[in-house]
Design a protein around this motif. Structure first.
Motif, PDB file in Angstrom:
ATOM      1  N   PRO A 119      10.901 -40.865  45.734  1.00 38.22           N
ATOM      2  CA  PRO A 119      11.279 -40.299  44.449  1.00 38.22           C
ATOM      3  C   PRO A 119      12.499 -40.996  43.842  1.00 38.22           C
ATOM      4  O   PRO A 119      13.255 -41.662  44.542  1.00 38.22           O
ATOM      5  CB  PRO A 119      11.595 -38.857  44.792  1.00 38.22           C
ATOM      6  N   HIS A 120      12.666 -40.790  42.550  1.00 35.28           N
ATOM      7  CA  HIS A 120      13.836 -41.291  41.830  1.00 35.28           C
ATOM      8  C   HIS A 120      14.579 -40.071  41.292  1.00 35.28           C
ATOM      9  O   HIS A 120      13.978 -39.232  40.626  1.00 35.28           O
ATOM     10  CB  HIS A 120      13.423 -42.200  40.683  1.00 35.28           C
ATOM     11  N   VAL A 121      15.851 -39.967  41.599  1.00 35.47           N
ATOM     12  CA  VAL A 121      16.670 -38.821  41.189  1.00 35.47           C
ATOM     13  C   VAL A 121      17.710 -39.302  40.183  1.00 35.47           C
ATOM     14  O   VAL A 121      18.383 -40.307  40.414  1.00 35.47           O
ATOM     15  CB  VAL A 121      17.393 -38.185  42.401  1.00 35.47           C
ATOM     16  N   GLY A 156      34.294 -39.331  34.486  1.00 39.09           N
ATOM     17  CA  GLY A 156      35.614 -39.211  35.083  1.00 39.09           C
ATOM     18  C   GLY A 156      35.627 -39.301  36.596  1.00 39.09           C
ATOM     19  O   GLY A 156      36.687 -39.378  37.201  1.00 39.09           O
ATOM     20  N   ARG A 157      34.459 -39.300  37.228  1.00 39.13           N
ATOM     21  CA  ARG A 157      34.414 -39.438  38.690  1.00 39.13           C
ATOM     22  C   ARG A 157      34.636 -40.891  39.057  1.00 39.13           C
ATOM     23  O   ARG A 157      34.284 -41.800  38.307  1.00 39.13           O
ATOM     24  CB  ARG A 157      33.055 -39.017  39.246  1.00 39.13           C
ATOM     25  N   THR A 158      35.203 -41.126  40.226  1.00 41.59           N
ATOM     26  CA  THR A 158      35.435 -42.486  40.692  1.00 41.59           C
ATOM     27  C   THR A 158      34.132 -43.092  41.202  1.00 41.59           C
ATOM     28  O   THR A 158      33.164 -42.370  41.495  1.00 41.59           O
ATOM     29  CB  THR A 158      36.473 -42.523  41.829  1.00 41.59           C
ATOM     30  N   GLU A 159      34.113 -44.407  41.336  1.00 36.95           N
ATOM     31  CA  GLU A 159      32.946 -45.080  41.905  1.00 36.95           C
ATOM     32  C   GLU A 159      32.702 -44.607  43.335  1.00 36.95           C
ATOM     33  O   GLU A 159      31.557 -44.474  43.759  1.00 36.95           O
ATOM     34  CB  GLU A 159      33.127 -46.598  41.860  1.00 36.95           C
ATOM     35  N   GLU A 160      33.776 -44.339  44.066  1.00 34.99           N
ATOM     36  CA  GLU A 160      33.639 -43.843  45.439  1.00 34.99           C
ATOM     37  C   GLU A 160      32.986 -42.465  45.462  1.00 34.99           C
ATOM     38  O   GLU A 160      32.130 -42.196  46.308  1.00 34.99           O
ATOM     39  CB  GLU A 160      35.004 -43.796  46.137  1.00 34.99           C
ATOM     40  N   GLN A 161      33.381 -41.593  44.547  1.00 35.61           N
ATOM     41  CA  GLN A 161      32.773 -40.266  44.469  1.00 35.61           C
ATOM     42  C   GLN A 161      31.292 -40.366  44.121  1.00 35.61           C
ATOM     43  O   GLN A 161      30.458 -39.665  44.696  1.00 35.61           O
ATOM     44  CB  GLN A 161      33.492 -39.402  43.426  1.00 35.61           C
ATOM     45  N   GLU A 211      24.609 -38.708  49.607  1.00 29.47           N
ATOM     46  CA  GLU A 211      24.270 -37.355  50.047  1.00 29.47           C
ATOM     47  C   GLU A 211      22.989 -36.848  49.384  1.00 29.47           C
ATOM     48  O   GLU A 211      22.192 -36.160  50.031  1.00 29.47           O
ATOM     49  CB  GLU A 211      25.450 -36.421  49.815  1.00 29.47           C
ATOM     50  N   VAL A 212      22.768 -37.191  48.116  1.00 26.75           N
ATOM     51  CA  VAL A 212      21.514 -36.828  47.456  1.00 26.75           C
ATOM     52  C   VAL A 212      20.357 -37.526  48.151  1.00 26.75           C
ATOM     53  O   VAL A 212      19.321 -36.912  48.433  1.00 26.75           O
ATOM     54  CB  VAL A 212      21.563 -37.178  45.952  1.00 26.75           C
ATOM     55  N   GLU A 261      14.056 -43.823  53.546  1.00 24.20           N
ATOM     56  CA  GLU A 261      15.178 -44.159  52.671  1.00 24.20           C
ATOM     57  C   GLU A 261      14.807 -45.266  51.692  1.00 24.20           C
ATOM     58  O   GLU A 261      15.240 -45.243  50.535  1.00 24.20           O
ATOM     59  CB  GLU A 261      16.381 -44.588  53.509  1.00 24.20           C
ATOM     60  N   LYS A 262      13.986 -46.199  52.122  1.00 19.76           N
ATOM     61  CA  LYS A 262      13.637 -47.328  51.258  1.00 19.76           C
ATOM     62  C   LYS A 262      12.856 -46.906  50.015  1.00 19.76           C
ATOM     63  O   LYS A 262      12.773 -47.666  49.058  1.00 19.76           O
ATOM     64  CB  LYS A 262      12.859 -48.380  52.041  1.00 19.76           C
ATOM     65  N   SER A 263      12.327 -45.705  50.007  1.00 20.37           N
ATOM     66  CA  SER A 263      11.561 -45.257  48.843  1.00 20.37           C
ATOM     67  C   SER A 263      12.360 -44.346  47.911  1.00 20.37           C
ATOM     68  O   SER A 263      11.834 -43.902  46.897  1.00 20.37           O
ATOM     69  CB  SER A 263      10.281 -44.547  49.299  1.00 20.37           C
ATOM     70  N   VAL A 264      13.629 -44.101  48.219  1.00 18.67           N
ATOM     71  CA  VAL A 264      14.466 -43.208  47.415  1.00 18.67           C
ATOM     72  C   VAL A 264      15.423 -44.029  46.566  1.00 18.67           C
ATOM     73  O   VAL A 264      16.047 -44.974  47.048  1.00 18.67           O
ATOM     74  CB  VAL A 264      15.275 -42.249  48.317  1.00 18.67           C
ATOM     75  N   SER A 265      15.550 -43.660  45.293  1.00 19.42           N
ATOM     76  CA  SER A 265      16.573 -44.251  44.433  1.00 19.42           C
ATOM     77  C   SER A 265      17.318 -43.128  43.725  1.00 19.42           C
ATOM     78  O   SER A 265      16.758 -42.071  43.441  1.00 19.42           O
ATOM     79  CB  SER A 265      15.961 -45.227  43.417  1.00 19.42           C
ATOM     80  N   VAL A 266      18.606 -43.370  43.474  1.00 18.22           N
ATOM     81  CA  VAL A 266      19.456 -42.373  42.828  1.00 18.22           C
ATOM     82  C   VAL A 266      20.247 -43.057  41.711  1.00 18.22           C
ATOM     83  O   VAL A 266      20.904 -44.070  41.945  1.00 18.22           O
ATOM     84  CB  VAL A 266      20.445 -41.730  43.832  1.00 18.22           C
ATOM     85  N   ALA A 267      20.170 -42.505  40.514  1.00 19.76           N
ATOM     86  CA  ALA A 267      20.942 -43.000  39.374  1.00 19.76           C
ATOM     87  C   ALA A 267      21.939 -41.925  38.958  1.00 19.76           C
ATOM     88  O   ALA A 267      21.662 -40.725  39.087  1.00 19.76           O
ATOM     89  CB  ALA A 267      20.021 -43.326  38.203  1.00 19.76           C
ATOM     90  N   ILE A 268      23.084 -42.360  38.478  1.00 16.24           N
ATOM     91  CA  ILE A 268      24.102 -41.423  38.007  1.00 16.24           C
ATOM     92  C   ILE A 268      24.447 -41.790  36.566  1.00 16.24           C
ATOM     93  O   ILE A 268      24.730 -42.946  36.264  1.00 16.24           O
ATOM     94  CB  ILE A 268      25.353 -41.452  38.899  1.00 16.24           C
ATOM     95  N   GLN A 269      24.393 -40.797  35.692  1.00 13.72           N
ATOM     96  CA  GLN A 269      24.730 -40.994  34.290  1.00 13.72           C
ATOM     97  C   GLN A 269      25.975 -40.185  33.961  1.00 13.72           C
ATOM     98  O   GLN A 269      25.992 -38.968  34.132  1.00 13.72           O
ATOM     99  CB  GLN A 269      23.584 -40.544  33.386  1.00 13.72           C
ATOM    100  N   ASP A 270      26.997 -40.871  33.507  1.00 11.08           N
ATOM    101  CA  ASP A 270      28.223 -40.209  33.060  1.00 11.08           C
ATOM    102  C   ASP A 270      28.015 -39.701  31.638  1.00 11.08           C
ATOM    103  O   ASP A 270      27.557 -40.440  30.762  1.00 11.08           O
ATOM    104  CB  ASP A 270      29.395 -41.185  33.068  1.00 11.08           C
TER     105      ASP A 270
END
Length: 73
Positions: free
Chosen positions: A2-4, A11-16, A23-24, A36-45
């Motif tokens: 899946p893609h999350v 305002g979150r740091t790159e480390e956060q 963890e997601v 794990e190889k089939s999971v991707s996670v994107a973060i949008q500020d």
């Protein structure tokens, strides 16, 4: 699969964000028994001033039947 996509206030740091993505990913692996190889996670500020129009109304309010964990606001 899946893609999350995680949308959050900017305002979150790159480390956060890296820790959140890890963890997601681990939660997805655990819940769906996938590799794990089939999971991707994107973060949008998202700027707090834009939250209502860019996240709440289109993603939460308009799709309430698909929200498995609803916000308390």
């Amino acid at each position: 699969m899946p893609h999350v996509i995680v949308k959050l206030y900017s305002g979150r740091t790159e480390e956060q964000k890296a820790k959140l993505a890890e963890e997601v990913c681990n939660a997805v692996i655990s819940a769906l028994a996938c590799d794990e190889k089939s999971v991707s996670v994107a973060i949008q500020d998202i700027r707090p001033a834009d939250w209502q129009d860019k996240v709440y109304k289109p993603d939460i309010l308009a799709n309430s039947a698909r929200i498995y964990k609803k916000p308390a606001y």
